[in-house]
Design a protein around this motif. Structure first.
Motif, PDB file in Angstrom:
ATOM      1  N   ALA A 152       0.824  -1.217   0.000  1.00 45.46           N
ATOM      2  CA  ALA A 152       0.000   0.000   0.000  1.00 45.46           C
ATOM      3  C   ALA A 152       0.853   1.258   0.000  1.00 45.46           C
ATOM      4  O   ALA A 152       0.406   2.326  -0.458  1.00 45.46           O
ATOM      5  N   LYS A 153       2.075   1.151   0.466  1.00 43.64           N
ATOM      6  CA  LYS A 153       2.951   2.325   0.528  1.00 43.64           C
ATOM      7  C   LYS A 153       3.371   2.783  -0.873  1.00 43.64           C
ATOM      8  O   LYS A 153       3.760   3.939  -1.061  1.00 43.64           O
ATOM      9  N   VAL A 154       3.323   1.877  -1.845  1.00 46.16           N
ATOM     10  CA  VAL A 154       3.652   2.253  -3.220  1.00 46.16           C
ATOM     11  C   VAL A 154       2.654   3.278  -3.727  1.00 46.16           C
ATOM     12  O   VAL A 154       3.027   4.321  -4.288  1.00 46.16           O
ATOM     13  N   ARG A 155       1.369   2.993  -3.545  1.00 44.19           N
ATOM     14  CA  ARG A 155       0.337   3.924  -4.000  1.00 44.19           C
ATOM     15  C   ARG A 155       0.487   5.284  -3.324  1.00 44.19           C
ATOM     16  O   ARG A 155       0.318   6.328  -3.952  1.00 44.19           O
ATOM     17  N   GLU A 156       0.814   5.265  -2.027  1.00 44.03           N
ATOM     18  CA  GLU A 156       0.953   6.527  -1.303  1.00 44.03           C
ATOM     19  C   GLU A 156       2.155   7.324  -1.830  1.00 44.03           C
ATOM     20  O   GLU A 156       2.080   8.552  -1.967  1.00 44.03           O
ATOM     21  N   ALA A 157       3.251   6.637  -2.124  1.00 44.28           N
ATOM     22  CA  ALA A 157       4.430   7.323  -2.654  1.00 44.28           C
ATOM     23  C   ALA A 157       4.130   7.933  -4.015  1.00 44.28           C
ATOM     24  O   ALA A 157       4.508   9.081  -4.296  1.00 44.28           O
ATOM     25  N   ILE A 158       3.438   7.182  -4.868  1.00 48.17           N
ATOM     26  CA  ILE A 158       3.088   7.689  -6.198  1.00 48.17           C
ATOM     27  C   ILE A 158       2.146   8.883  -6.083  1.00 48.17           C
ATOM     28  O   ILE A 158       2.297   9.887  -6.788  1.00 48.17           O
ATOM     29  N   ARG A 159       1.169   8.775  -5.179  1.00 52.09           N
ATOM     30  CA  ARG A 159       0.207   9.863  -4.993  1.00 52.09           C
ATOM     31  C   ARG A 159       0.910  11.141  -4.542  1.00 52.09           C
ATOM     32  O   ARG A 159       0.511  12.249  -4.907  1.00 52.09           O
ATOM     33  N   ASN A 160       1.972  10.980  -3.767  1.00 51.01           N
ATOM     34  CA  ASN A 160       2.700  12.142  -3.266  1.00 51.01           C
ATOM     35  C   ASN A 160       3.877  12.524  -4.159  1.00 51.01           C
ATOM     36  O   ASN A 160       4.666  13.391  -3.793  1.00 51.01           O
ATOM     37  N   GLN A 161       3.982  11.855  -5.330  1.00 52.37           N
ATOM     38  CA  GLN A 161       5.045  12.130  -6.299  1.00 52.37           C
ATOM     39  C   GLN A 161       6.413  12.126  -5.633  1.00 52.37           C
ATOM     40  O   GLN A 161       7.238  13.014  -5.820  1.00 52.37           O
ATOM     41  N   SER A 162       6.633  11.063  -4.863  1.00 52.86           N
ATOM     42  CA  SER A 162       7.874  10.921  -4.119  1.00 52.86           C
ATOM     43  C   SER A 162       8.427   9.516  -4.314  1.00 52.86           C
ATOM     44  O   SER A 162       7.669   8.542  -4.258  1.00 52.86           O
ATOM     45  N   PRO A 163       9.742   9.362  -4.540  1.00 52.32           N
ATOM     46  CA  PRO A 163      10.318   8.028  -4.709  1.00 52.32           C
ATOM     47  C   PRO A 163      10.090   7.167  -3.467  1.00 52.32           C
ATOM     48  O   PRO A 163      10.136   7.654  -2.336  1.00 52.32           O
ATOM     49  N   LEU A 164       9.872   5.896  -3.696  1.00 57.65           N
ATOM     50  CA  LEU A 164       9.585   4.979  -2.592  1.00 57.65           C
ATOM     51  C   LEU A 164      10.722   4.937  -1.580  1.00 57.65           C
ATOM     52  O   LEU A 164      10.488   4.903  -0.368  1.00 57.65           O
ATOM     53  N   PHE A 192       9.438   5.631   1.967  1.00 53.95           N
ATOM     54  CA  PHE A 192       9.283   4.385   2.722  1.00 53.95           C
ATOM     55  C   PHE A 192      10.434   3.431   2.386  1.00 53.95           C
ATOM     56  O   PHE A 192      10.235   2.389   1.748  1.00 53.95           O
ATOM     57  N   PRO A 193      11.645   3.759   2.823  1.00 50.90           N
ATOM     58  CA  PRO A 193      12.817   2.961   2.444  1.00 50.90           C
ATOM     59  C   PRO A 193      12.829   1.537   2.992  1.00 50.90           C
ATOM     60  O   PRO A 193      13.550   0.685   2.461  1.00 50.90           O
ATOM     61  N   THR A 194      12.045   1.276   4.035  1.00 46.01           N
ATOM     62  CA  THR A 194      12.031  -0.070   4.623  1.00 46.01           C
ATOM     63  C   THR A 194      10.774  -0.853   4.245  1.00 46.01           C
ATOM     64  O   THR A 194      10.503  -1.899   4.824  1.00 46.01           O
ATOM     65  N   SER A 195      10.021  -0.358   3.282  1.00 44.89           N
ATOM     66  CA  SER A 195       8.788  -1.039   2.879  1.00 44.89           C
ATOM     67  C   SER A 195       9.107  -2.343   2.155  1.00 44.89           C
ATOM     68  O   SER A 195      10.222  -2.567   1.681  1.00 44.89           O
ATOM     69  N   ASP A 196       8.105  -3.209   2.075  1.00 53.97           N
ATOM     70  CA  ASP A 196       8.292  -4.504   1.408  1.00 53.97           C
ATOM     71  C   ASP A 196       8.708  -4.335  -0.047  1.00 53.97           C
ATOM     72  O   ASP A 196       9.629  -5.000  -0.539  1.00 53.97           O
ATOM     73  N   ALA A 197       8.014  -3.445  -0.773  1.00 52.28           N
ATOM     74  CA  ALA A 197       8.303  -3.249  -2.191  1.00 52.28           C
ATOM     75  C   ALA A 197       9.712  -2.689  -2.393  1.00 52.28           C
ATOM     76  O   ALA A 197      10.420  -3.094  -3.325  1.00 52.28           O
ATOM     77  N   ALA A 198      10.122  -1.775  -1.520  1.00 55.60           N
ATOM     78  CA  ALA A 198      11.472  -1.214  -1.618  1.00 55.60           C
ATOM     79  C   ALA A 198      12.512  -2.316  -1.419  1.00 55.60           C
ATOM     80  O   ALA A 198      13.502  -2.390  -2.154  1.00 55.60           O
TER      81      ALA A 198
END
Length: 271
Positions: free
Chosen positions: A235-247, A251-257
């Motif tokens: 879910a943090k991917v969508r939030e990063a994209i919405r805020n136009q900010s690199p993951l 969220f450097p410790t997120s699963d996708a990162a």
């Protein structure tokens, strides 16, 4: 690592868009997808960031000439873009701009420009050659290709040492990824084609999706694309994209990162 790979072994008449197989550069990574909506641009941006974080000189090239959006995902207002290169106002090297927060360079596209999407084959080939030359200045060049298998996509995937085909577990996505793999393999049986499963509900389910695609490729194409990586749904991917900010910034410790960092590490190790 040899910088250039010989394109020998391609069947006659099944080359790239201009019917001339380009020399491939091992440090060029093409990120492709059979269809849109699979998170290809997000993956390209985050992979470029991961490679830069590992200390590699990295360039992100927005190769979706008709619907460019790398700059939008990063919240950038580029002073130079690919449209200016096409118009002869700046060289391709000159269009590269630093993205300080990510530690990598970007060559931005121009979203919605039909003049870019409908470039004649000779101009596309020239751009491809220029990009291969620019790649000499970097450890890695990540090309965010457009979705599909049209002439533009095939032209820019030509010089890539490795092509990462992004798909999800949706049947249409798997089918379209197979179509891309099929055409790429027919054009060059020596191509390094790898599959990235994005938005996987778990590692196990991601592996199952890959196995489905692998089985079809082995049965009908007699080829076995490697698994490039599995990126879990986050879910943090969508939030990063919405805020136009690199993951990695948000969220450097997120699963996708973590998962994309693993893809980058594997590439750096030559595996």
């Amino acid at each position: 690592m040899n910088d250039l790979l010989s394109p020998t072994g391609a069947p006659a008449g099944l080359a790239t868009a201009d019917n001339v197989m380009p020399l491939r550069r091992q440090n060029i990574l093409a990120v492709a997808s059979g269809k849109g909506g699979v998170g290809k641009t997000f993956f390209s941006v985050t992979l470029a960031h991961a490679l830069a974080r590992s200390g590699k000189r990295t360039l992100l090239f927005d190769g979706d000439l008709g619907l460019a959006n790398v700059d939008i995902q990063l919240g950038l207002m580029p002073k130079r873009d690919l449209g200016q290169v096409i118009d002869g106002m700046v060289t391709l090297q000159g269009a590269a701009q630093r993205f300080p927060e990510g530690g990598f360079d970007i060559i931005a596209g121009r979203s919605g420009s039909g003049s870019l999407a409908n470039l004649p084959p000779a101009r596309l080939t020239q751009l491809r050659t220029e990009l291969a030359d620019v790649a000499k200045s970097y450890d890695w060049v990540v090309i965010d290709l457009g979705a599909g298998v049209d002439r533009m996509v095939r032209t820019f995937s030509g010089p890539a040492g490795t092509t990462l085909v992004v798909t999800t577990d949706e049947p249409t996505s798997i089918t379209d990824a197979y179509a891309f793999l099929k055409l790429s393999y027919q054009a060059n049986p020596m191509a390094d084609l790898r599959v990235v499963i994005n938005m996987a509900d778990s590692k196990a389910l991601g592996e199952r999706t890959y196995e489905k695609l692998l089985t079809v490729c082995q049965r009908y194409l007699k080829m076995s694309p490697k698994l490039g990586g599995i990126v879990r749904r986050d879910a943090k991917v969508r939030e990063a994209i919405r805020n136009q900010s690199p993951l990695f910034m948000r969220f450097p410790t997120s699963d996708a990162a973590h998962d994309i960092e693993m893809v980058a590490n594997r590439l750096n190790l030559g595996g």
